[in-house]
Design a protein around this motif. Structure first.
Motif, short mmCIF file in Angstrom:
data_model
loop_
_atom_site.label_atom_id
_atom_site.label_comp_id
_atom_site.label_asym_id
_atom_site.label_seq_id
_atom_site.Cartn_x
_atom_site.Cartn_y
_atom_site.Cartn_z
N UNK A 197 6.29 -3.89 14.91
CA UNK A 197 5.98 -4.00 16.28
C UNK A 197 4.36 -3.66 16.65
N UNK A 198 3.59 -4.93 16.86
CA UNK A 198 2.18 -4.66 16.84
C UNK A 198 1.67 -3.77 17.99
N UNK A 199 2.55 -3.57 19.05
CA UNK A 199 2.34 -2.85 20.21
C UNK A 199 2.41 -1.29 19.93
N UNK A 200 3.46 -0.97 19.10
CA UNK A 200 3.76 0.30 18.78
C UNK A 200 3.23 0.81 17.42
N UNK A 201 2.71 0.05 16.52
CA UNK A 201 2.16 0.53 15.17
C UNK A 201 0.81 0.20 15.17
N UNK A 202 -0.04 1.14 15.26
CA UNK A 202 -1.51 1.05 15.40
C UNK A 202 -2.23 0.88 14.24
N UNK A 203 -3.49 0.68 14.24
CA UNK A 203 -4.41 0.15 13.03
C UNK A 203 -4.20 1.48 12.06
N UNK A 204 -4.44 2.68 12.93
CA UNK A 204 -4.56 4.00 12.03
C UNK A 204 -3.18 4.20 11.28
N UNK A 205 -2.02 3.99 11.87
CA UNK A 205 -0.62 3.74 11.09
C UNK A 205 -0.69 3.05 9.84
N UNK A 206 -1.05 1.79 9.97
CA UNK A 206 -1.45 0.83 9.04
C UNK A 206 -2.27 1.43 7.79
N UNK A 207 -3.38 1.90 8.41
CA UNK A 207 -4.15 2.58 7.38
C UNK A 207 -3.55 3.48 6.72
N UNK A 208 -2.80 4.73 7.23
CA UNK A 208 -2.29 5.61 6.73
C UNK A 208 -1.09 5.14 5.83
N UNK A 209 -0.47 4.16 6.06
CA UNK A 209 0.64 3.69 4.88
C UNK A 209 -0.08 3.36 3.58
N UNK A 210 -1.08 2.51 3.85
CA UNK A 210 -1.84 1.62 2.79
C UNK A 210 -2.41 3.08 1.90
N UNK A 211 -3.01 3.96 2.54
CA UNK A 211 -3.73 4.90 1.89
C UNK A 211 -2.56 5.96 1.03
N UNK A 212 -1.55 5.94 1.85
CA UNK A 212 -0.28 6.93 1.14
C UNK A 212 -0.01 6.08 -0.15
N UNK A 213 0.41 4.81 0.12
CA UNK A 213 0.79 4.04 -0.98
C UNK A 213 -0.07 3.88 -2.31
N UNK A 214 -1.45 3.65 -1.82
CA UNK A 214 -2.38 3.71 -3.01
C UNK A 214 -2.46 5.05 -3.76
N UNK A 215 -2.22 6.28 -2.94
CA UNK A 215 -2.29 7.59 -3.55
C UNK A 215 -1.33 7.74 -4.46
N UNK A 216 -0.02 7.42 -4.17
CA UNK A 216 1.17 7.54 -4.79
C UNK A 216 1.13 6.74 -6.18
N UNK A 217 0.63 5.52 -5.97
CA UNK A 217 0.47 4.48 -7.13
C UNK A 217 -0.45 5.07 -7.91
N UNK A 218 -1.58 5.46 -7.53
CA UNK A 218 -2.66 5.89 -8.60
C UNK A 218 -2.33 7.29 -9.33
N UNK A 219 -1.27 7.92 -8.83
CA UNK A 219 -0.83 9.29 -9.54
C UNK A 219 0.49 9.13 -10.11
N UNK A 220 0.89 7.73 -10.39
CA UNK A 220 2.06 7.58 -11.06
C UNK A 220 3.33 7.65 -10.47
N UNK A 221 3.47 7.48 -9.03
CA UNK A 221 4.60 7.77 -8.21
C UNK A 221 4.98 6.31 -8.28
N UNK A 222 6.15 5.78 -8.55
CA UNK A 222 6.45 4.51 -8.52
C UNK A 222 8.04 4.09 -7.98
N UNK A 223 8.86 5.08 -7.74
CA UNK A 223 10.15 4.93 -7.44
C UNK A 223 10.58 5.31 -5.87
#
Length: 147
Positions: free
Chosen positions: A100-126
């Protein structure tokens, strides 16, 4: 370790792993540098397993989104969270087409991508742990009813 032990603490960068409980809160360990901090009731804390993203039909758990990103990237990091707004939105709509592009802001998308990259770079994959927990609890309920 599943997403139910990973925390986001407002005002603190990065993600934290829940380590131990104390009288007035708990101890959390930074995923980035492994430093431990005391967290009390004044902190605004979110468990990643409790976060969901709005779509036009339902709320999709963060673990499901992370799993889709993991499959899309073949287990590697996603695009940079510092990419342009258009690039972030295009990437996120590939992962979750009906968000929902009206309720999911750019800052939310940034945070999700940031968290994903942080988890992957630290070996979290499950990221599918939540589904396993649900299946286990459903099995317990079913076996309890049969007795």
């Amino acid at each position: 370790m599943g997403l139910e032990k990973i925390l986001s603490i407002s005002g603190k960068p990065g993600l934290y792993e829940l380590s131990a409980q104390t009288r007035g809160g708990f101890i959390a360990k930074s995923i980035i540098d492994q430093k431990k901090i005391a967290v009390n009731v004044r902190h605004n804390v979110s468990l990643l397993s409790e976060i969901a993203i709005y779509t036009y039909t339902e709320e999709v758990p963060l673990g499901t989104i992370f799993q889709k990103m993991f499959e899309k990237e073949d287990g590697k990091e996603a695009i940079s969270a510092k990419a342009s707004k258009k690039e972030l939105e295009a990437y996120f709509s590939e992962v979750l087409p009906d968000y929902d592009s009206d309720r999911v802001y750019q800052s939310d998308i940034k945070k999700v991508i940031q968290w994903y990259n942080l988890l992957i770079s630290n070996g979290f994959t499950d990221f599918s742990v939540e589904e396993k927990d649900k299946a286990t609890s459903e099995e317990k309920t079913t076996s309890g009813e049969e007795e």
